[in-house]
Design an enzyme around this catalytic site. Structure first.
Site, PDB file in Angstrom:
ATOM      1  N   HIS A 125      43.256  -5.677  -8.124  1.00  0.00           N
ATOM      2  CA  HIS A 125      42.847  -5.779  -6.723  1.00  0.00           C
ATOM      3  C   HIS A 125      43.694  -6.890  -6.089  1.00  0.00           C
ATOM      4  O   HIS A 125      44.071  -7.841  -6.757  1.00  0.00           O
ATOM      5  CB  HIS A 125      41.360  -6.161  -6.706  1.00  0.00           C
ATOM      6  N   ASP A 162      38.320 -10.391 -13.893  1.00  0.00           N
ATOM      7  CA  ASP A 162      37.749 -10.042 -12.597  1.00  0.00           C
ATOM      8  C   ASP A 162      36.614  -9.054 -12.886  1.00  0.00           C
ATOM      9  O   ASP A 162      36.849  -7.889 -13.200  1.00  0.00           O
ATOM     10  CB  ASP A 162      38.849  -9.420 -11.728  1.00  0.00           C
ATOM     11  N   GLN A 211      33.599  -5.207 -10.813  1.00  0.00           N
ATOM     12  CA  GLN A 211      33.118  -3.851 -11.080  1.00  0.00           C
ATOM     13  C   GLN A 211      32.526  -3.712 -12.474  1.00  0.00           C
ATOM     14  O   GLN A 211      32.066  -2.624 -12.822  1.00  0.00           O
ATOM     15  CB  GLN A 211      34.268  -2.831 -10.901  1.00  0.00           C
ATOM     16  N   LYS A 249      28.164  -6.538  -4.810  1.00  0.00           N
ATOM     17  CA  LYS A 249      28.427  -5.314  -5.568  1.00  0.00           C
ATOM     18  C   LYS A 249      27.358  -5.097  -6.644  1.00  0.00           C
ATOM     19  O   LYS A 249      27.343  -4.085  -7.326  1.00  0.00           O
ATOM     20  CB  LYS A 249      29.814  -5.383  -6.202  1.00  0.00           C
ATOM     21  N   CYS A 261      42.513  -1.855  -1.577  1.00  0.00           N
ATOM     22  CA  CYS A 261      43.051  -3.204  -1.836  1.00  0.00           C
ATOM     23  C   CYS A 261      43.809  -3.249  -3.149  1.00  0.00           C
ATOM     24  O   CYS A 261      43.713  -4.231  -3.911  1.00  0.00           O
ATOM     25  CB  CYS A 261      41.949  -4.264  -1.829  1.00  0.00           C
TER      26      CYS A 261
HETATM   27  N1  PMP Z   1      38.133  -7.394  -7.507  1.00  0.00           N
HETATM   28  C1  PMP Z   1      37.679  -6.154  -7.532  1.00  0.00           C
HETATM   29  C2  PMP Z   1      37.945  -5.297  -8.735  1.00  0.00           C
HETATM   30  C3  PMP Z   1      36.948  -5.656  -6.448  1.00  0.00           C
HETATM   31  O1  PMP Z   1      36.479  -4.399  -6.487  1.00  0.00           O
HETATM   32  C4  PMP Z   1      36.724  -6.482  -5.333  1.00  0.00           C
HETATM   33  C5  PMP Z   1      35.982  -5.967  -4.121  1.00  0.00           C
HETATM   34  N2  PMP Z   1      36.487  -4.742  -3.655  1.00  0.00           N
HETATM   35  C6  PMP Z   1      37.216  -7.790  -5.361  1.00  0.00           C
HETATM   36  C7  PMP Z   1      37.912  -8.207  -6.469  1.00  0.00           C
HETATM   37  C8  PMP Z   1      36.986  -8.735  -4.233  1.00  0.00           C
HETATM   38  O2  PMP Z   1      35.626  -8.983  -4.081  1.00  0.00           O
HETATM   39  P1  PMP Z   1      35.068  -9.704  -2.764  1.00  0.00           P
HETATM   40  O3  PMP Z   1      35.711  -9.022  -1.609  1.00  0.00           O
HETATM   41  O4  PMP Z   1      33.599  -9.496  -2.828  1.00  0.00           O
HETATM   42  O5  PMP Z   1      35.451 -11.148  -2.864  1.00  0.00           O
END
Ligand code: PMP
Length: 412
Positions: free
Chosen positions: A128, A205, A208, A231, A368
């Protein structure tokens, strides 16, 4: 039946009834298949947050009156709940605004203190943006360099390749535990073993993975684990960094302000120990309380049930989509609650818009993860992602919506 206790009580309860967001404004079922972006919130979380904002509300850490003392207990109790949820210690949990801020914290504090010219950071092709851009920033600031681990044919981080790539110049490996696009699950203990063999640190990270599987930082053997509450059926505006205590204790302060100090004079300021050193300013008090309620909710349901439900939905959707000869499926068969796909000649945004007319919400876009899109050779994918409230009716509605989209595009 030989099921965990949590499963017994939950099987008779319709989880969807816990989620007021799962109906449209007209009262029709809303087929919400965008849980990987953000999860709907159960009553238990909404009520906990409302209480914390209402009858329980007060600041933390400095009030001499009893309401503030109680709120401090609730806030620190939330830290304990999150620590237990992750299998860590409470003094290893820093509340952040979310996973993005947690990674930026590690980057700004640990990264700037530990990286120097010639050092290397290993990322993967499926990260991401929030696990890419901060490392580019610190690489530019320190002279460190970034390597990118490729994927296997079924789109998992290729740990055999990582093993070959890693050298003693690598100081950090930052990998997505579960891909938000593909659902690929990393073999975290193996990633940790490879990382530690060259003396580097492993950041996972967990955005998920926390909602889909049992998280245990001791088993993963990582050094940093980050995730976002929203999430995990919790509120926005809060997340957590878990860091191994000896690493966190040695990390310099990042943001300065109230609450993170020991003593301030104009001559010299000394800082509070971790984790307070990393929580400058009035924290997200009500969000922390609701975050803990969300973790409790997931714990009560049990990861066994979550996995069982989501795996069945993933298997069915992949099977049905796989039988369509104009559909490309991305990611591994055993993805964690996420199915990404593309239909020849139909842009995911068009599909998403037509599905919305039938009360089906999917995500369409680059998620993203633009370097991953480049690797897959597509500008965007359509993504259906499941949560504790997902059912076969959601998959039915998605499949009907895909059939309708085909008809609108003149393809039967
Ligand atoms: N890493 C992953 C794998 C994500 O899915 C996300 C959210 N889409 C993020 C990082 C970033 O999370 P946040 O926007 O809640 O800070």
């Amino acid at each position: 039946m030989n099921a965990p206790a949590a499963l017994d009580t939950q099987t008779i309860r319709d989880l969807r009834a816990d989620f007021p967001g799962l109906v449209t404004r007209d009262g029709a079922p809303w087929h919400y298949l965008d849980t990987a972006a953000t999860a709907q919130k159960p009553r238990q979380v909404i009520d906990a947050m409302a209480r914390a904002l209402g009858e329980d509300y007060a600041t933390v850490h400095r009030g001499v009156y009893s309401r503030s003392a109680e709120m401090t207990l609730a806030y620190e109790g939330a830290r304990r709940t999150i620590a237990t949820f992750l299998g860590g210690r409470e003094d290893e949990i820093v509340f952040t605004r979310g996973a993005t801020e947690a990674i930026n914290l590690v980057m700004n504090s640990w990264g700037r203190a530990n990286l120097k010219p010639g050092d290397r950071i290993l990322l993967s092709q499926l990260e991401h943006h929030s696990n890419i851009v901060p490392w580019q920033m610190v690489a530019e600031a320190t002279g460190a360099e970034i390597d990118v681990c490729p994927l296997t044919v079924d789109h998992q981080i290729d740990l055999d390749a990582a093993e070959v790539m890693l050298t003693d110049r690598h100081k950090l490996v930052a990998f997505c535990h579960v891909s938000n696009v593909l659902g690929s699950v990393l073999d975290a203990p193996r990633a940790a073993a490879l990382t530690h063999r060259v003396g580097a640190k492993l950041l996972l990270d967990g955005c998920q993975s926390a909602p889909h599987m049992s998280v245990d930082v001791t088993t993963f053997n990582c050094d940093f684990y980050v995730f976002s509450a929203h999430k995990l059926y919790g509120p926005t505006g809060i997340g957590a960094l878990w860091a191994r205590s000896e690493i966190l204790d040695a990390m310099p302060a990042w943001e300065g302000g109230g609450s993170m100090i020991d003593r301030v004079t104009f001559e010299k300021t000394t800082y509070a120990p971790a984790p307070q050193r990393f929580e400058a300013g009035t924290p997200a008090i009500t969000e922390a309380v609701a975050f803990a309620a969300a973790a409790d909710y997931v714990t009560e349901i049990g990861t066994a049930r979550i996995h069982e439900t989501e795996a069945a939905l993933v298997a069915r959707l992949r099977r049905e989509l796989g039988a369509m000869n104009d559909v490309t499926l991305f990611g591994p068969a055993d993805s964690a609650g996420i199915v990404s796909f593309a239909i020849d000649g139909i842009h995911p945004h068009d599909l998403g818009t037509i599905l919305d007319e039938a009360n089906v919400a999917i995500r369409a876009g680059h998620h993203c993860a633009q370097p991953l899109m480049d690797y897959l050779g597509v500008p965007a994918t359509a993504r259906a992602s499941f949560g504790v409230y997902s059912t076969d009716a959601d998959v039915d509605a998605l499949l009907e919506g895909i059939a309708r989209t085909r008809r609108i595009f003149g393809r039967e």
